[in-house]
Enzyme design. Sequence first.
Site, PDB file in Angstrom:
ATOM      1  N   HIS A  40       0.831  -1.194   0.000  1.00 53.38           N
ATOM      2  CA  HIS A  40       0.000   0.000   0.000  1.00 53.38           C
ATOM      3  C   HIS A  40       0.877   1.260   0.000  1.00 53.38           C
ATOM      4  O   HIS A  40       2.071   1.184   0.263  1.00 53.38           O
ATOM      5  CB  HIS A  40      -0.927   0.028   1.223  1.00 53.38           C
ATOM      6  CG  HIS A  40      -0.175   0.143   2.511  1.00 53.38           C
ATOM      7  ND1 HIS A  40       0.367  -0.953   3.152  1.00 53.38           N
ATOM      8  CD2 HIS A  40       0.171   1.225   3.252  1.00 53.38           C
ATOM      9  CE1 HIS A  40       0.998  -0.534   4.240  1.00 53.38           C
ATOM     10  NE2 HIS A  40       0.895   0.778   4.328  1.00 53.38           N
ATOM     11  N   HIS A 126       6.052   5.887  -1.374  1.00 51.46           N
ATOM     12  CA  HIS A 126       6.684   4.606  -1.693  1.00 51.46           C
ATOM     13  C   HIS A 126       5.766   3.465  -1.260  1.00 51.46           C
ATOM     14  O   HIS A 126       4.781   3.683  -0.561  1.00 51.46           O
ATOM     15  CB  HIS A 126       8.037   4.491  -0.986  1.00 51.46           C
ATOM     16  CG  HIS A 126       7.912   4.474   0.505  1.00 51.46           C
ATOM     17  ND1 HIS A 126       7.735   5.621   1.245  1.00 51.46           N
ATOM     18  CD2 HIS A 126       7.898   3.450   1.391  1.00 51.46           C
ATOM     19  CE1 HIS A 126       7.627   5.299   2.522  1.00 51.46           C
ATOM     20  NE2 HIS A 126       7.716   3.993   2.638  1.00 51.46           N
TER      21      HIS A 126
END
Length: 180
Positions: A40, A126
Amino acid sequence: MRVFIALKTTSYEERLFKILEDIKKEIKGDIKWVSKNNLHVTTKFLGEIEESFLKEVFKITEETSKFSKPFSFEIKGISGFPKRDFARVLFFSIVDVDKNIESIMRRLDKDFERYHFKREESYLPHITFGRCRTSYINLDEYKFGDFGFIVNAFGLTVYESILMNTGPIYKEIETFNFHN
């Protein structure tokens, strides 16, 4: 309860997991790999909160989603924290030319700061895929194939992170869509 907020996106997990399978064959070390279901893009990690505070979390997340429009970003490449050649946290890099994710992260940071949540030191979007347990890895020593693909973000989801011996389980609590 342990809580964080992440982007709600079109599906990319299967594709990243296939790339991750190749990475696992290359990188040697004592690494705790992230499961496919736990990939995620975090926009704000709150940590332990009282369940009674969840209402405020929803309010702030909903307000942030109202100020955001659906957007696209690219998942491209691999890097690590604290730095690529001395990585303890391994992640898929994100290219967000218009800095939509950073803007969301900053807004959430500002809104939660009034409740004494710590501001993030870095706004580098990220997707974490591994953590080195005992040492660091020099990612410059590895050659990974080029990849890059576009993902669409259309909202924010509040998650509960339930810590288990086998690893965390992320449970969606509430999603707030961006406004067109």
